[in-house]
Design a protein around this motif. Structure first.
Motif, PDB file in Angstrom:
ATOM      1  N   ARG A 122       0.814  -1.221   0.000  1.00 45.34           N
ATOM      2  CA  ARG A 122       0.000   0.000   0.000  1.00 45.34           C
ATOM      3  C   ARG A 122       0.849   1.273   0.000  1.00 45.34           C
ATOM      4  NH1 ARG A 122      -4.731   0.625   3.924  1.00 45.34           N
ATOM      5  NH2 ARG A 122      -3.140   0.428   5.564  1.00 45.34           N
ATOM      6  N   LEU A 123       2.156   1.144   0.047  1.00 44.96           N
ATOM      7  CA  LEU A 123       3.022   2.308   0.081  1.00 44.96           C
ATOM      8  C   LEU A 123       3.041   2.990  -1.287  1.00 44.96           C
ATOM      9  CD1 LEU A 123       5.037   3.626   2.181  1.00 44.96           C
ATOM     10  CD2 LEU A 123       6.849   2.442   0.916  1.00 44.96           C
ATOM     11  N   GLY A 124       2.824   4.294  -1.296  1.00 46.95           N
ATOM     12  CA  GLY A 124       2.828   5.043  -2.554  1.00 46.95           C
ATOM     13  C   GLY A 124       4.215   5.088  -3.167  1.00 46.95           C
ATOM     14  N   THR A 125       4.282   5.238  -4.486  1.00 53.17           N
ATOM     15  CA  THR A 125       5.571   5.240  -5.178  1.00 53.17           C
ATOM     16  C   THR A 125       6.462   6.403  -4.747  1.00 53.17           C
ATOM     17  OG1 THR A 125       4.547   6.450  -7.015  1.00 53.17           O
ATOM     18  CG2 THR A 125       4.677   4.036  -7.209  1.00 53.17           C
ATOM     19  N   GLY A 126       5.859   7.483  -4.291  1.00 52.46           N
ATOM     20  CA  GLY A 126       6.644   8.610  -3.800  1.00 52.46           C
ATOM     21  C   GLY A 126       7.398   8.282  -2.522  1.00 52.46           C
ATOM     22  N   MET A 127       6.909   7.260  -1.826  1.00 43.60           N
ATOM     23  CA  MET A 127       7.538   6.819  -0.578  1.00 43.60           C
ATOM     24  C   MET A 127       8.529   5.681  -0.802  1.00 43.60           C
ATOM     25  SD  MET A 127       6.564   8.110   2.481  1.00 43.60           S
ATOM     26  CE  MET A 127       5.458   9.426   2.996  1.00 43.60           C
ATOM     27  N   ASP A 128       8.670   5.247  -2.038  1.00 36.82           N
ATOM     28  CA  ASP A 128       9.561   4.119  -2.310  1.00 36.82           C
ATOM     29  C   ASP A 128      10.985   4.422  -1.844  1.00 36.82           C
ATOM     30  OD1 ASP A 128       9.901   1.486  -3.559  1.00 36.82           O
ATOM     31  OD2 ASP A 128      11.200   2.548  -4.971  1.00 36.82           O
ATOM     32  N   LYS A 129      11.590   3.445  -1.203  1.00 41.55           N
ATOM     33  CA  LYS A 129      12.950   3.545  -0.646  1.00 41.55           C
ATOM     34  C   LYS A 129      13.044   4.505   0.544  1.00 41.55           C
ATOM     35  CE  LYS A 129      15.206   2.120  -4.921  1.00 41.55           C
ATOM     36  NZ  LYS A 129      16.222   2.442  -5.960  1.00 41.55           N
ATOM     37  N   LEU A 130      11.915   4.706   1.216  1.00 42.47           N
ATOM     38  CA  LEU A 130      11.919   5.470   2.462  1.00 42.47           C
ATOM     39  C   LEU A 130      12.809   4.746   3.480  1.00 42.47           C
ATOM     40  CD1 LEU A 130      10.179   7.911   3.843  1.00 42.47           C
ATOM     41  CD2 LEU A 130       9.092   6.023   5.060  1.00 42.47           C
ATOM     42  N   ARG A 131      13.686   5.499   4.159  1.00 45.60           N
ATOM     43  CA  ARG A 131      14.630   4.890   5.109  1.00 45.60           C
ATOM     44  C   ARG A 131      14.182   5.176   6.543  1.00 45.60           C
ATOM     45  NH1 ARG A 131      19.705   3.520   3.036  1.00 45.60           N
ATOM     46  NH2 ARG A 131      20.844   4.208   4.885  1.00 45.60           N
ATOM     47  N   VAL A 132      13.889   4.087   7.272  1.00 41.75           N
ATOM     48  CA  VAL A 132      13.507   4.180   8.676  1.00 41.75           C
ATOM     49  C   VAL A 132      14.637   3.573   9.512  1.00 41.75           C
ATOM     50  CG1 VAL A 132      11.821   3.544  10.440  1.00 41.75           C
ATOM     51  CG2 VAL A 132      11.065   3.940   8.069  1.00 41.75           C
ATOM     52  N   VAL A 133      15.233   4.380  10.360  1.00 39.87           N
ATOM     53  CA  VAL A 133      16.298   3.891  11.238  1.00 39.87           C
ATOM     54  C   VAL A 133      15.699   3.669  12.621  1.00 39.87           C
ATOM     55  CG1 VAL A 133      18.502   4.413  12.343  1.00 39.87           C
ATOM     56  CG2 VAL A 133      18.109   5.027   9.934  1.00 39.87           C
ATOM     57  N   ALA A 134      15.815   2.440  13.110  1.00 44.26           N
ATOM     58  CA  ALA A 134      15.215   2.073  14.391  1.00 44.26           C
ATOM     59  C   ALA A 134      16.287   1.757  15.422  1.00 44.26           C
ATOM     60  CB  ALA A 134      14.286   0.874  14.222  1.00 44.26           C
ATOM     61  N   ILE A 135      16.158   2.383  16.573  1.00 42.66           N
ATOM     62  CA  ILE A 135      16.933   1.997  17.747  1.00 42.66           C
ATOM     63  C   ILE A 135      15.938   1.657  18.850  1.00 42.66           C
ATOM     64  CG2 ILE A 135      18.985   3.342  17.171  1.00 42.66           C
ATOM     65  CD1 ILE A 135      18.050   5.511  19.080  1.00 42.66           C
ATOM     66  N   VAL A 137       3.324  11.754   7.600  1.00 41.22           N
ATOM     67  CA  VAL A 137       4.460  12.360   6.902  1.00 41.22           C
ATOM     68  C   VAL A 137       4.249  12.227   5.399  1.00 41.22           C
ATOM     69  CG1 VAL A 137       6.076  11.962   8.798  1.00 41.22           C
ATOM     70  CG2 VAL A 137       5.808  10.219   7.021  1.00 41.22           C
ATOM     71  N   THR A 138       4.845  13.160   4.677  1.00 41.72           N
ATOM     72  CA  THR A 138       4.669  13.203   3.220  1.00 41.72           C
ATOM     73  C   THR A 138       6.022  13.201   2.524  1.00 41.72           C
ATOM     74  OG1 THR A 138       2.627  14.471   3.480  1.00 41.72           O
ATOM     75  CG2 THR A 138       3.659  14.490   1.306  1.00 41.72           C
ATOM     76  N   LYS A 139       6.099  12.400   1.467  1.00 41.46           N
ATOM     77  CA  LYS A 139       7.299  12.376   0.639  1.00 41.46           C
ATOM     78  C   LYS A 139       6.892  12.040  -0.790  1.00 41.46           C
ATOM     79  CE  LYS A 139      11.841  10.222   0.091  1.00 41.46           C
ATOM     80  NZ  LYS A 139      12.772   9.157   0.540  1.00 41.46           N
ATOM     81  N   GLY A 140       7.383  12.783  -1.732  1.00 41.78           N
ATOM     82  CA  GLY A 140       7.078  12.528  -3.138  1.00 41.78           C
ATOM     83  C   GLY A 140       5.602  12.560  -3.459  1.00 41.78           C
ATOM     84  N   GLY A 141       4.849  13.326  -2.692  1.00 45.78           N
ATOM     85  CA  GLY A 141       3.410  13.449  -2.938  1.00 45.78           C
ATOM     86  C   GLY A 141       2.577  12.353  -2.305  1.00 45.78           C
ATOM     87  N   ASP A 142       3.210  11.391  -1.627  1.00 49.17           N
ATOM     88  CA  ASP A 142       2.473  10.316  -0.956  1.00 49.17           C
ATOM     89  C   ASP A 142       2.617  10.427   0.553  1.00 49.17           C
ATOM     90  OD1 ASP A 142       1.304   8.721  -3.102  1.00 49.17           O
ATOM     91  OD2 ASP A 142       3.374   8.303  -3.691  1.00 49.17           O
ATOM     92  N   ASN A 143       1.637   9.849   1.262  1.00 48.97           N
ATOM     93  CA  ASN A 143       1.576   9.963   2.715  1.00 48.97           C
ATOM     94  C   ASN A 143       1.772   8.617   3.411  1.00 48.97           C
ATOM     95  OD1 ASN A 143       1.030  12.724   2.549  1.00 48.97           O
ATOM     96  ND2 ASN A 143      -1.187  12.372   2.425  1.00 48.97           N
ATOM     97  N   LEU A 144       2.283   8.697   4.628  1.00 46.45           N
ATOM     98  CA  LEU A 144       2.452   7.527   5.491  1.00 46.45           C
ATOM     99  C   LEU A 144       2.022   7.905   6.901  1.00 46.45           C
ATOM    100  CD1 LEU A 144       3.697   4.652   6.154  1.00 46.45           C
ATOM    101  CD2 LEU A 144       5.831   5.885   6.657  1.00 46.45           C
ATOM    102  N   VAL A 145       1.195   7.060   7.494  1.00 49.38           N
ATOM    103  CA  VAL A 145       0.794   7.247   8.888  1.00 49.38           C
ATOM    104  C   VAL A 145       1.843   6.583   9.786  1.00 49.38           C
ATOM    105  CG1 VAL A 145      -0.924   6.718  10.662  1.00 49.38           C
ATOM    106  CG2 VAL A 145      -1.664   7.312   8.338  1.00 49.38           C
ATOM    107  N   ILE A 146       2.368   7.352  10.733  1.00 50.02           N
ATOM    108  CA  ILE A 146       3.253   6.783  11.745  1.00 50.02           C
ATOM    109  C   ILE A 146       2.526   6.882  13.076  1.00 50.02           C
ATOM    110  CG2 ILE A 146       5.535   6.809  12.821  1.00 50.02           C
ATOM    111  CD1 ILE A 146       6.516   8.503  10.501  1.00 50.02           C
ATOM    112  N   LEU A 180      11.880   0.896   3.011  1.00 46.70           N
ATOM    113  CA  LEU A 180      10.523   0.523   2.631  1.00 46.70           C
ATOM    114  C   LEU A 180      10.350   0.658   1.110  1.00 46.70           C
ATOM    115  CD1 LEU A 180       8.459   2.217   5.472  1.00 46.70           C
ATOM    116  CD2 LEU A 180       9.808   0.113   5.530  1.00 46.70           C
ATOM    117  N   HIS A 181       9.762  -0.364   0.525  1.00 51.72           N
ATOM    118  CA  HIS A 181       9.552  -0.381  -0.925  1.00 51.72           C
ATOM    119  C   HIS A 181       8.062  -0.477  -1.227  1.00 51.72           C
ATOM    120  CE1 HIS A 181      13.865  -1.054  -1.685  1.00 51.72           C
ATOM    121  NE2 HIS A 181      13.819  -1.877  -0.660  1.00 51.72           N
ATOM    122  N   SER A 182       7.638   0.257  -2.244  1.00 49.20           N
ATOM    123  CA  SER A 182       6.266   0.117  -2.703  1.00 49.20           C
ATOM    124  C   SER A 182       6.158  -1.102  -3.622  1.00 49.20           C
ATOM    125  CB  SER A 182       5.838   1.383  -3.465  1.00 49.20           C
ATOM    126  OG  SER A 182       6.652   1.579  -4.617  1.00 49.20           O
ATOM    127  N   ALA A 183       4.976  -1.558  -3.838  1.00 49.28           N
ATOM    128  CA  ALA A 183       4.758  -2.748  -4.651  1.00 49.28           C
ATOM    129  C   ALA A 183       5.145  -2.485  -6.112  1.00 49.28           C
ATOM    130  CB  ALA A 183       3.311  -3.198  -4.560  1.00 49.28           C
TER     131      ALA A 183
END
Length: 394
Positions: free
Chosen positions: A159-172, A266-275, A391-394
């Protein structure tokens, strides 16, 4: 309305003392097993000279007294950190010695088949168990204190939009700033995080064992974390031992979004993600006003078509994540078992000990081994990590 009987009034208070007795008996039994078996196998069965046997007996007796005493004396008293450090270290040492003394029975069997007689057979086994334990403890200490390895994980979210493709989430997660002062380690961790070009940085709970005032020196580097879109944090179970609301307020004060049963977009490349983020699974039991994991509250008002990244400290909260339609949950808590083979016991309580797993048609769960350590300053076959999830979009 019926009047309570006298027997009810008398019997009710007895439940708590009985529970305390039962718990004490269980703890005593575990301690006896952890100490008595290695003592017997290492110093009695090999039929050493009297001086060696006496030395081993006195040593194990001292350790058996020191471990529970240090735990009791330091419980709830972070001003007694030196005492707690002793107890934590002894807990790790006796666990490793117990495990590898038990596993040394395989060597005993091999020597028996090979025709090696006692007491030589038992002495070889005892020495081997002690050497392996010592090596693992030295190595495990270095693993606990080192800069965590960077672990890269690719996650496809349909369900990830293409604008969010390759979004980098760093988790500690599970930094567990505690009795051992790790201010320099903390600064090195944050420097490593800032080199990872993160869109989002997430701390998934268990910041510290202690209050903000007590652990401020170790926590201060968190203020300098860099992320393009968001820095987000949720509580772990250990915050509920030491002023959870205080830690939420502190993280907010240094510019992080404390996701106390709430979300942001948050918004990136015109697409949104709920955190979104929820309190730890133990929060409700803490009786702290306004605390308790609430997925409905965390996701209230979100667009049902948007992908959801959920922060929830314990992997077992994935059941609720799946019911809420979450796409990816980030969790910690397990430490990967921290000291092998404790991971087998963790698996009894959690659906995942480490790694990426799928739960239902939509929900994926990533469980980190943790960035720091809790209690015993050892990591054996469970390395710490800073996780980079792409994170990769389909």
């Amino acid at each position: 309305m019926t009047t309570p009987q006298a027997t009810d009034v008398v019997q009710a208070p007895r439940r708590r003392p009985l529970r305390i007795v039962a718990i004490s008996a269980i703890v005593a039994s575990i301690l006896a097993l952890l100490f008595v078996y290695p003592w017997w196998s290492l110093f009695i069965r090999p039929d050493w000279p009297t001086a060696v046997t006496v030395f081993g007996t006195v040593l194990f007796a001292a350790l058996l007294i020191t471990l529970p005493a240090s735990m009791v004396l330091s419980h709830g008293h972070t001003d007694r950190d030196p005492i707690r450090m002793v107890g934590d270290a002894l807990l790790g040492v006796i666990w490793v010695v117990f495990v590898w003394t038990l596993l040394a029975e395989v060597l005993r069997l091999g020597l028996l088949v090979g025709g090696v007689e006692d007491p030589l057979r038992s002495r070889i086994v005892a020495v081997a168990a002690l050497i392996v334990s010592a090596v693992l403890l030295i190595w495990g200490y270095r693993e606990a204190m080192r800069l965590p390895r960077i672990k890269h994980v690719d996650v496809t979210i349909p369900r990830l939009g293409t604008g969010m493709d390759k979004l980098r989430v760093v988790a500690i997660t599970d930094t567990h700033f505690g009795p051992i002062n790790r201010e320099k380690w903390s600064a090195r961790v944050i420097a490593a995080v800032n080199e990872l070009d993160a869109d989002i940085v997430a701390h998934v709970g268990d910041i510290a064992d202690g209050t903000v005032e007590q652990r401020l020196g170790q926590a201060t580097p968190l203020a300098s974390v860099e992320a393009r879109l968001a820095r987000v944090y949720v509580t772990g179970n250990h915050e509920y031992f030491h002023e959870a609301q205080e830690w939420l307020d502190y993280m907010t004060s240094i510019g992080w979004d404390a996701l106390h049963n709430r979300h942001l977009v948050v918004t990136k490349g015109g697409d949104n993600l709920v955190i979104a983020g929820v309190d730890d699974a133990t929060a409700l039991g803490s009786k702290l006003d306004g605390h308790g994991a609430n997925f409905d509250m965390a996701l209230a008002g979100t667009d049902p078509d948007l992908p959801i990244l959920m922060l929830a400290h314990q992997p077992k909260q994935v059941t609720q994540s799946a019911s809420a339609g979450v796409d990816l949950q980030l969790a910690g808590h397990t430490h990967g078992g921290q000291i092998w083979p404790f991971n087998l016991l963790v698996k009894l309580d959690q659906p995942s000990v480490h790694g990426l797993t799928r739960h239902g048609d939509r929900t994926q769960l990533y469980t980190s081994r943790g960035t720091g350590f809790w209690g015993p300053p050892f990591r054996v076959f469970a390395p710490s990590e800073i996780t980079v999830l792409t994170l990769h979009s389909a």
